[in-house]
Structures are given as structure tokens and as C-alpha cells.
Design an enzyme around this catalytic site. Structure first.
Site, PDB file in Angstrom:
ATOM      1  N   GLU A 115      42.103  52.264  30.771  1.00 61.20           N
ATOM      2  CA  GLU A 115      43.329  52.942  30.305  1.00 61.20           C
ATOM      3  C   GLU A 115      44.505  51.706  30.033  1.00 61.20           C
ATOM      4  O   GLU A 115      44.348  50.670  30.458  1.00 61.20           O
ATOM      5  CB  GLU A 115      43.950  53.599  31.479  1.00 61.20           C
ATOM      6  CG  GLU A 115      44.064  52.678  32.707  1.00 61.20           C
ATOM      7  CD  GLU A 115      44.199  53.543  33.815  1.00 61.20           C
ATOM      8  OE1 GLU A 115      43.309  53.949  34.627  1.00 61.20           O
ATOM      9  OE2 GLU A 115      45.345  53.362  34.687  1.00 61.20           O
ATOM     10  N   CYS A 166      89.858  37.604   9.695  1.00 63.22           N
ATOM     11  CA  CYS A 166      88.576  37.116   9.904  1.00 63.22           C
ATOM     12  C   CYS A 166      87.917  38.166   8.860  1.00 63.22           C
ATOM     13  O   CYS A 166      87.501  39.307   9.183  1.00 63.22           O
ATOM     14  CB  CYS A 166      87.834  36.914  11.228  1.00 63.22           C
ATOM     15  SG  CYS A 166      85.928  36.299  11.142  1.00 63.22           S
ATOM     16  N   CYS A 208      85.261  29.670  14.160  1.00 60.49           N
ATOM     17  CA  CYS A 208      84.487  30.625  13.412  1.00 60.49           C
ATOM     18  C   CYS A 208      84.073  30.235  12.129  1.00 60.49           C
ATOM     19  O   CYS A 208      84.882  29.686  11.379  1.00 60.49           O
ATOM     20  CB  CYS A 208      85.426  31.801  13.240  1.00 60.49           C
ATOM     21  SG  CYS A 208      84.693  33.214  12.155  1.00 60.49           S
ATOM     22  N   LYS A 223      44.261  41.430  29.505  1.00 66.00           N
ATOM     23  CA  LYS A 223      45.504  41.263  28.973  1.00 66.00           C
ATOM     24  C   LYS A 223      45.553  41.168  27.510  1.00 66.00           C
ATOM     25  O   LYS A 223      44.280  40.552  27.030  1.00 66.00           O
ATOM     26  CB  LYS A 223      46.174  40.086  29.288  1.00 66.00           C
ATOM     27  CG  LYS A 223      46.625  39.872  30.805  1.00 66.00           C
ATOM     28  CD  LYS A 223      48.056  40.842  31.011  1.00 66.00           C
ATOM     29  CE  LYS A 223      48.792  40.728  32.338  1.00 66.00           C
ATOM     30  NZ  LYS A 223      49.313  39.610  32.278  1.00 66.00           N
ATOM     31  N   LYS A 227      47.599  49.331  30.067  1.00 71.06           N
ATOM     32  CA  LYS A 227      48.291  48.514  31.188  1.00 71.06           C
ATOM     33  C   LYS A 227      49.971  48.689  30.663  1.00 71.06           C
ATOM     34  O   LYS A 227      50.220  48.190  29.787  1.00 71.06           O
ATOM     35  CB  LYS A 227      48.064  47.435  31.345  1.00 71.06           C
ATOM     36  CG  LYS A 227      48.606  46.538  32.534  1.00 71.06           C
ATOM     37  CD  LYS A 227      48.038  45.131  32.761  1.00 71.06           C
ATOM     38  CE  LYS A 227      48.506  44.534  34.070  1.00 71.06           C
ATOM     39  NZ  LYS A 227      50.110  44.231  33.901  1.00 71.06           N
ATOM     40  N   CYS A 266      85.181  34.781  17.859  1.00 69.85           N
ATOM     41  CA  CYS A 266      86.273  34.473  17.074  1.00 69.85           C
ATOM     42  C   CYS A 266      87.579  35.004  17.380  1.00 69.85           C
ATOM     43  O   CYS A 266      87.581  36.401  17.440  1.00 69.85           O
ATOM     44  CB  CYS A 266      85.513  34.693  15.634  1.00 69.85           C
ATOM     45  SG  CYS A 266      87.018  34.798  14.261  1.00 69.85           S
ATOM     46  N   CYS A 310      86.155  32.316   9.175  1.00 67.38           N
ATOM     47  CA  CYS A 310      87.483  32.313   8.968  1.00 67.38           C
ATOM     48  C   CYS A 310      88.078  30.978   9.614  1.00 67.38           C
ATOM     49  O   CYS A 310      89.296  30.598   9.159  1.00 67.38           O
ATOM     50  CB  CYS A 310      88.212  33.433   9.461  1.00 67.38           C
ATOM     51  SG  CYS A 310      88.185  33.512  11.175  1.00 67.38           S
ATOM     52  N   ASP A 354      53.558  48.380  30.234  1.00 68.21           N
ATOM     53  CA  ASP A 354      54.367  47.255  30.629  1.00 68.21           C
ATOM     54  C   ASP A 354      55.943  47.634  31.110  1.00 68.21           C
ATOM     55  O   ASP A 354      56.852  47.865  30.378  1.00 68.21           O
ATOM     56  CB  ASP A 354      54.827  46.315  29.656  1.00 68.21           C
ATOM     57  CG  ASP A 354      55.449  44.938  29.752  1.00 68.21           C
ATOM     58  OD1 ASP A 354      55.366  44.867  31.092  1.00 68.21           O
ATOM     59  OD2 ASP A 354      55.498  44.149  28.711  1.00 68.21           O
ATOM     60  N   TYR A 400      49.062  56.338  37.768  1.00 68.56           N
ATOM     61  CA  TYR A 400      47.676  55.964  37.640  1.00 68.56           C
ATOM     62  C   TYR A 400      46.827  55.564  38.862  1.00 68.56           C
ATOM     63  O   TYR A 400      45.807  55.118  38.849  1.00 68.56           O
ATOM     64  CB  TYR A 400      47.742  54.900  36.723  1.00 68.56           C
ATOM     65  CG  TYR A 400      48.927  53.693  37.167  1.00 68.56           C
ATOM     66  CD1 TYR A 400      48.616  52.857  38.136  1.00 68.56           C
ATOM     67  CD2 TYR A 400      49.853  53.432  36.156  1.00 68.56           C
ATOM     68  CE1 TYR A 400      49.782  52.021  38.361  1.00 68.56           C
ATOM     69  CE2 TYR A 400      50.747  52.544  36.646  1.00 68.56           C
ATOM     70  CZ  TYR A 400      50.412  51.736  37.647  1.00 68.56           C
ATOM     71  OH  TYR A 400      51.563  50.673  38.184  1.00 68.56           O
TER      72      TYR A 400
HETATM   73  S1  IVH Z   1      46.426  49.838  38.931  1.00 67.76           S
HETATM   74  C1  IVH Z   1      45.416  48.617  43.021  1.00 67.76           C
HETATM   75  N1  IVH Z   1      46.819  50.768  36.369  1.00 67.76           N
HETATM   76  O1  IVH Z   1      50.082  46.184  36.503  1.00 67.76           O
HETATM   77  C2  IVH Z   1      45.406  48.732  41.558  1.00 67.76           C
HETATM   78  N2  IVH Z   1      48.279  49.041  37.208  1.00 67.76           N
HETATM   79  O2  IVH Z   1      49.430  43.319  37.036  1.00 67.76           O
HETATM   80  C3  IVH Z   1      46.967  49.168  41.395  1.00 67.76           C
HETATM   81  N3  IVH Z   1      50.176  48.460  35.848  1.00 67.76           N
HETATM   82  O3  IVH Z   1      50.854  46.531  39.853  1.00 67.76           O
HETATM   83  C4  IVH Z   1      47.477  48.977  39.931  1.00 67.76           C
HETATM   84  N4  IVH Z   1      49.682  49.664  34.336  1.00 67.76           N
HETATM   85  O4  IVH Z   1      52.450  47.589  38.192  1.00 67.76           O
HETATM   86  C5  IVH Z   1      47.191  49.799  37.482  1.00 67.76           C
HETATM   87  N5  IVH Z   1      47.109  51.544  34.130  1.00 67.76           N
HETATM   88  C6  IVH Z   1      47.613  50.901  35.144  1.00 67.76           C
HETATM   89  C7  IVH Z   1      48.797  49.943  35.348  1.00 67.76           C
HETATM   90  C8  IVH Z   1      48.983  49.173  36.216  1.00 67.76           C
HETATM   91  C9  IVH Z   1      50.481  48.874  34.751  1.00 67.76           C
HETATM   92  C10 IVH Z   1      50.548  47.362  36.547  1.00 67.76           C
HETATM   93  C11 IVH Z   1      51.107  47.817  38.129  1.00 67.76           C
HETATM   94  C12 IVH Z   1      50.359  46.647  38.858  1.00 67.76           C
HETATM   95  C13 IVH Z   1      50.432  45.558  37.930  1.00 67.76           C
HETATM   96  C14 IVH Z   1      49.235  44.435  38.108  1.00 67.76           C
END
Ligand code: IVH
Length: 699
Positions: free
Chosen positions: A124, A448, A418, A324, A126, A442, A421, A128, A236
Site C-alpha cells: 500500500e 516601485c 530594491c 522508499k 506510504k 522594498c 526601483c 507522506d 492503515y
Molecule cells: S504502518 C507498526 N502504513 O510511516 C506499523 N505506516 O516511517 C505502523 N506511514 O510511523 C505503520 N503510510 O507514520 C504504515 N500505509 C502506511 C503508512 C505508514 C505512512 C508512516 C507512519 C509510520 C511511518 C514510518
């Protein structure tokens, strides 16, 4: 050059470990506590890997405060503490495909004695954003917190309650009596762009990325501010749960979806590394079009009993790993540093880059934010730099590659005047805090040309006078040709055009038709809505929201102007009147006073008002409604409508919804099982309505 960990002796390793420790602690504080990361995630990961490698090779050097045992940063002051019922763990990282196959192999090895066991994994995105933990008791959201150091976080319940993806009460059935739901709070690219646009229009600092605003918004002490940010949430994972509610990770998250949470649709179960990597690439392809930031893919062992058996190391579960995405970065050369002058005079440095492709897009410019940022990164003309793109955000210069710096280069000298001007450019000192503004401005005002031109563009922009056929491009042209220098000139254009030897209809890009249309659009803008007109003036800190507040409060432009002029004396009733407007603070009030106090602005305004008659403010339905301006609190379980719907109804009718009862509360709407808020309302003599009475009122 950096020495390989394998080549370090024990003394060198100790020094290096201490150095890395400090860098990582600083980075954690910047990231978690100040929401202002100083290094990229990729750099952080590299430092952390080297740190862990040294610890592994020299176990005796491991510090008592080792970072391998910790997650996140110490909690900030201002919110009360919440101890997570189960710690919030972090995730181990996979940096390449081998790390993913190794992960799957480790799982197979661990369970090799289980006959006929077919392992499966979820994959799934991750997200941000910022992680949060939500405690539900008997299906009711009772407390929400940040991760903090993984064990103790901050209580941000009221802020989390404003997020629509977080149900205040669980729907459906089968939820445990007590459960900590875990997930990520984030902001969409659209909302991020909109918020930054508004900030820019009001002449305020813009934000670096959606994650930072999400974090900042969650830490607002006033939940009403958080509510305006339109944050989102994906569930999640979970922490403590009073009973088991699913057999697999996938099933568990689907159930959360049934209970009313938003869950990520790109979650898939995979039977081996090949399928996991295929899904990784599929998600990577969609990354740019998802509409929110993700920074990788998380794989989790699917069966929950097996997750339990495999367990966790100190800071992360063994059964999950984060793969990542490679950072969207590239190296290029700073060919020049330009200074742009904005509408409010802000000088913004922009690096002109040798064109380079980052994540499939050619970039030629990157923002350097401000003077301090250039100094901190020591960016110089001629330097080779690492640049990166994140989501929809303007490209940034991450760092300078010092080894490639040309000999004899000089530190960049930020102009004190500036560049357009020649007026002095200064950094103001905040009267309240004594802090020096990060922005140099400025002081030329309308003298200006850059400011004048940007002000004109603002004047005709969408939320301002919105004149069809007069956009940024046309303003540039008319300004350069000397036909429009001030806003008032827009309204005399037609008259002057009639007498001109080179009328518009003969100009390139214009014909009889488009010239006529333009003059029609200009004429239509002679009686603008009051709020739009106030916004169009471009008073610093007065975005469309504040402009509407002034319009609503004063009704006519004459009245607004009268109060603003009288308010130049801080002890005056007029100044107090400005401050009494809910939502207007000292910064805005002072800015309004300064605007009307400036002779050049006054002159330009008087000239403009000869041609433009702002309409008087007409109350709309929200202002005539019986609850306009009232402060309303909802409590207990509503049966016929959702809490979110009730809130929307109230706001549509001009009321303000608050989460706690106080002497200022005008009305409490109490559903089933109302508790302490109802008691308090009764004590304070606040009017209490049942759900039916509420519905009758709003209908
Ligand atoms: S699972 C015990 N699933 O990434 C496992 N984390 O770098 C708990 N994060 O602390 C995390 N998307 O803040 C999980 N689909 C996802 C996520 C996710 C983002 C974050 C979360 C975690 C951090 C770890």
C-alpha cells in the site's frame, strides 16, 4: 570524502557516532517539533543507516540514549500528554528491490517449519503526512494524539475531530469496545495550492510542502483554524484493541473502511516479492496524479497471527517494511540568482538553473525562499546544487555540493536595495515579538514599478475585480506601454483610446471585437462587490476572508475607510472596533491603518473612487437567519443527521460551531447520551435544543 564504516578504528568511530547523533537529533527536532525539516528524507536515511552500521560494528560504543531505540522527537509544550496504550512504532526501510526480496526471504525462513504455509503480504502507499492515533471507546472517538516519541504523544483530540475522514462515532458493527486506530493525516495537493495562493494573495509567507502544513495545522491551539485546513486521513493500522476483529491485515483495514474511515484504495495483497514489486511500480507510476504526497510503499505480512509470532525489534515491527521511492532529485548548476519583487515589496530570491530533468519534468528555476535560507545553505552563483521536486511544489535547492565549488567564488550578497526601483529594502521588526522578519521588503510602495505592476495584477485577479480580458499578460503589456500605471488608469483607458492615434483595435492581439469586449468588462467592474473591492486594494494581510469580514462589519466603503483612518490612534474607539471583529487581530488591524495612512495610497485610492463605486454590502441568507453570528455546540449522538451535516447546516446559516461550552455559547444542541457538556450548559444557563428542535429551526 567519507570513510567507510569498515575502515574506522574505535576512536574514530566514537567521534563519528557522536557527530551523527547530534545531526540526527537536530534533524528530528526540526522535523517533528518545528515542522521545518532541514535535510531531505534521503539524507536523513543515509545518516541513520551509517549510525546504525557503526553501532552494529562497535556495540560497545552504543550510547545510553541511542537513537536506534527511539522513534520521533520529544513532545512539544502546549498540549497535554497522552500515553499510547500500545507504542506507535516506526518502520524499517527497504532502499532497493534486493531489500524487498530479503524481507520476503526472512519471512519464509522464520516460518519454514510451518507446513504448507502460503505467505501473503499487503502492499500500500506510504502516505507522506503526520501519523495520529485515535482512541475509540464503545464506538465513540474519545481521544486523539500525535505520535510524539512513540510512547507519549500530544492530545490533539479537538483538532482531529475537525477531519471529515475521522468518524466521531463508528458506523456498522463488529468494532472492538476499545481500539486505537492508527493512520496518517495529510493535505491534498489542491488544498495545499489553494492555501498557498491565499497566503500569497494576502502577502503572507507561503508554505514549503503539504506535510508541513498538515503538521502545523494539527498543532493549532484553536481547532477552528484546523477546521479551515480541510485535512484528510487514511486509516492503515491499529494499536491496542480489546478483542481481535480480523484474521488478516487486509481484512482489518477493510473493516475500518466499513466503520467509516477513509482507507487507501491502492492496497493490494501479493503472494511474493515479484507481485509486491509490480505493485510498487504501479503505485510509482500513479504517484504524480494521486493528488497527495506519498514517499514509498509499505509491505506488511498479511496474517495477523503470523505478525504476532514474528514480532518486533526495538523500534519497528519485523513483519512490515517501507520501500522508499528514490528522491526526485538531480544535480545542476546555479547560473544566476534573480530577485523577484512581489506586490507587497517582498524580495524573493530565485535560482536560475541550467535546465535539468527531475522526475520527468524539466526545471530551470528553484526558489531560494529568502535571505537567511541562502546564507544557511551558502548557495553561490556557479555552485553545483542538488535540486528536488516534491508533489506539485515549486522546485527547491536541497544543498550545495561543496567539492564542486569553483575556486574564487564569493558568498552571495543579498541586495539591500530594491533591484527594480532602487529604494531601500528593509527587514521589519515585529513590534510584538521583537523578531526580525525573514522577508526583506522594498520600501518604494507604488513608486516601485515592480510593486505597482504586481498590485495591478492583483487588482484584476479572480477574487478581486475579475476583469475579463485583462489578465496578467495584458497588464504587463499595458504597463510596459505606459497605458496603465495605476488602478484608476484602467477606467480611463477607453476614453483615452478614443483619442489615441494608435487605438487598441489596431494593436497586435486585439481586434475591434476584443477591444470592445474589454471595455465592456471594464465598465461592468465599475460597481464591484464591497468585499472584492477591499480585497483588490491589496492591503497586506487582508485576503478575501478578512476583506469579507470588513465588508460585513462596515457595510459601505466610506464607513470602512472612516474607521480605518480614525483608527490611526491606537487608543481610539475606532481601533478597538477593528480589533473587536472576530477574526481580526493586531497584525491585520495595524496593516489596514498603515495602508490608509500612506499618502500615496490615499491619492491612488481617491483617484480610483472617481471611477469606481463599490456596492453596499447586502446581507445574504446567512445574515438574515435566526442563528447568524451565534455560537453553537453540538453534543451527544444525533440520530437523523450526522454531526458533520449539522455543522455544515449551522455554518451555512452564519453560525459558528464550537467544540466546548462556555459563557459565550449561545446554544447547545444535545443528542442522545449527552453528558458533561449538557451539564455545563445547564449550569451556565445556555439555551439547550433537542435534535428535533434544531431541525425545525434550520428548516
Ligand atoms: S504502518 C507498526 N502504513 O510511516 C506499523 N505506516 O516511517 C505502523 N506511514 O510511523 C505503520 N503510510 O507514520 C504504515 N500505509 C502506511 C503508512 C505508514 C505512512 C508512516 C507512519 C509510520 C511511518 C514510518
Amino acid at each position: 570524502m567519507q570513510v567507510d564504516v569498515g575502515d574506522l578504528d574505535s576512536d574514530e568511530a566514537k567521534i563519528e557516532l557522536d557527530r551523527l547523533h547530534q545531526l540526527l537529533v537536530d534533524a528530528d527536532i526540526a522535523y517533528y517539533r518545528n515542522d521545518d525539516p532541514k535535510i531531505s528524507d534521503a539524507q536523513y536515511d543515509q545518516l541513520k543507516q551509517r549510525y546504525l552500521a557503526i553501532e552494529e560494528k562497535f556495540p560497545l560504543l552504543k550510547r545510553p540514549d541511542s537513537l536506534s531505540e527511539k522513534v520521533g522527537a520529544p513532545i512539544a509544550e502546549g498540549f497535554s500528554k497522552v500515553t499510547h496504550l500500545e507504542p506507535m512504532l516506526s518502520l524499517g526501510n527497504a532502499f532497493d528491490e534486493n531489500d524487498v526480496t530479503d524481507f520476503v526471504e526472512r519471512a519464509r525462513k522464520f516460518f519454514k517449519h510451518d507446513k504448507d504455509l502460503e505467505l501473503s503480504f499487503t502492499a500500500e502507499p506510504k502516505i507522506d503526512g503526520v501519523s495520529a492515533s485515535l482512541l475509540y471507546e464503545n464506538g465513540i472517538f474519545v481521544q486523539g494524539s500525535t505520535r510524539g516519541d512513540g510512547f507519549v504523544g500530544e492530545d490533539i483530540t479537538e483538532n482531529l475531530k475537525t477531519i471529515k475522514d475521522i468518524p466521531l462515532e463508528l458506523k456498522g458493527q463488529g468494532w472492538p469496545d476499545r481500539i486505537e486506530i492508527r493512520g496518517e493525516v495529510y493535505m491534498s495537493h489542491d488544498d495545499f495550492a489553494e492555501l498557498n495562493k491565499k497566503a500569497a494573495e494576502a502577502g503572507e509567507q507561503t508554505y514549503v510542502n503539504p506535510r508541513n502544513i498538515a503538521a502545523g495545522s494539527l498543532r493549532q491551539l484553536d481547532a477552528n483554524v484546523t477546521a479551515k485546513r480541510n485535512l484528510k486521513f487514511f486509516a492503515y493500522a491499529w494499536g491496542l484493541t480489546s478483542n481481535e476483529f480480523a484474521l488478516t491485515q487486509f481484512e482489518a483495514v477493510q473493516k475500518m473502511g466499513e466503520w467509516g474511515f477513509a482507507i487507501n484504495p491502492l492496497t493490494k495483497t501479493c503472494k511474493d516479492a515479484k507481485e509486491m514489486l509490480a505493485h510498487y511500480h504501479k503505485i510509482e507510476e500513479q504517484r504524480a496524479s494521486l493528488g497527495y504526497d506519498i514517499d514509498g510503499v509499505v509491505y506488511k505480512l498479511n496474517r495477523l497471527d503470523l505478525q504476532q509470532r514474528w514480532g518486533a525489534v526495538a523500534r519497528a515491527p519485523r513483519w512490515a517494511i517501507a520501500h522508499k521511492f528514490p528522491a526526485e532529485q538531480a544535480v545542476t548548476i546555479v547560473e544566476d540568482i534573480d530577485i523577484q519583487v512581489g506586490r507587497t515589496g517582498a524580495l524573493t530570491p530565485v535560482a536560475r538553473l541550467k535546465p535539468v530533468t527531475v522526475g520527468g519534468v524539466v526545471i530551470t528555476n528553484a526558489t531560494l525562499h529568502n535571505e537567511d535560507e541562502i546564507k544557511r545553505k551558502d548557495v553561490r552563483i556557479g555552485d553545483s546544487v542538488v535540486v528536488q521536486r516534491a508533489g506539485d511544489v515549486i522546485p527547491q535547492v536541497v544543498k550545495v555540493i561543496l567539492e564542486k565549488r569553483p575556486i574564487g567564488s564569493n558568498a552571495y550578497d543579498f541586495p539591500k536595495t530594491c533591484p527594480v526601483c532602487g529604494s531601500e529594502a528593509i527587514r521589519e521588526i515585529d513590534a510584538k515579538t521583537g523578531n526580525v522578519d525573514v522577508v526583506r521588503r522594498c520600501t518604494g510602495g507604488l513608486v516601485c514599478p515592480a510593486q505597482a505592476k504586481e498590485k495591478l495584477k492583483h487588482f484584476v485577479s479572480r477574487n478581486a475585480l475579475d476583469i475579463d480580458g485583462l489578465g496578467e499578460k495584458q497588464i504587463e503589456m499595458f504597463f510596459e506601454q505606459g497605458l496603465i500605471k495605476h488602478a484608476a488608469d484602467i477606467f480611463t483607458l477607453e476614453e483615452r483610446d478614443k483619442k489615441s492615434l494608435t487605438p487598441l483595435r489596431n494593436k497586435e492581439g486585439f481586434g475591434v471585437k476584443s477591444a470592445t469586449k474589454l471595455f465592456e468588462a471594464i465598465n461592468a467592474a465599475r460597481t464591484p462587490q464591497l468585499s472584492r473591492f477591499i480585497f483588490a486594494l491589496g492591503i497586506r494581510h487582508v485576503g478575501i476572508t478578512n476583506a469579507s469580514l470588513f465588508a460585513k462589519t462596515y457595510g459601505s466603503f466610506e464607513q470602512f475607510e472612516k474607521v480605518a483612518i480614525a483608527a490611526s490612534d491606537k487608543n481610539s474607539e475606532a481601533y478597538q472596533q477593528l480589533l473587536a471583529i472576530d477574526g481580526i487581530g493586531q497584525t491585520v488591524a495595524n496593516s489596514v491603518v498603515a495602508f490608509f495612512h500612506n499618502d500615496k495610497n490615499k491619492q491612488a485610492l481617491d483617484e480610483l473612487l472617481k471611477h469606481v463605486k463599490p456596492q453596499e454590502y447586502v446581507a445574504n441568507i446567512a445574515n438574515d437567519s435566526p442563528i447568524a453570528g451565534k455560537i453553537i455546540v453540538f453534543t451527544g449522538t444525533l440520530e437523523q443527521i450526522t454531526r458533520a451535516e449539522a455543522k455544515a447546516q449551522a455554518e451555512r446559516l452564519g453560525a459558528k460551531v464550537s467544540s466546548s461550552v462556555s459563557a459565550k455559547t449561545d446554544m447547545l444542541v444535545a443528542g442522545e447520551k449527552a453528558g458533561s457538556k449538557l451539564r455545563k450548559a445547564n449550569e451556565l444557563g445556555v439555551k439547550v435544543l433537542s435534535e428535533n428542535e434544531w431541525l425545525a429551526l434550520v428548516d
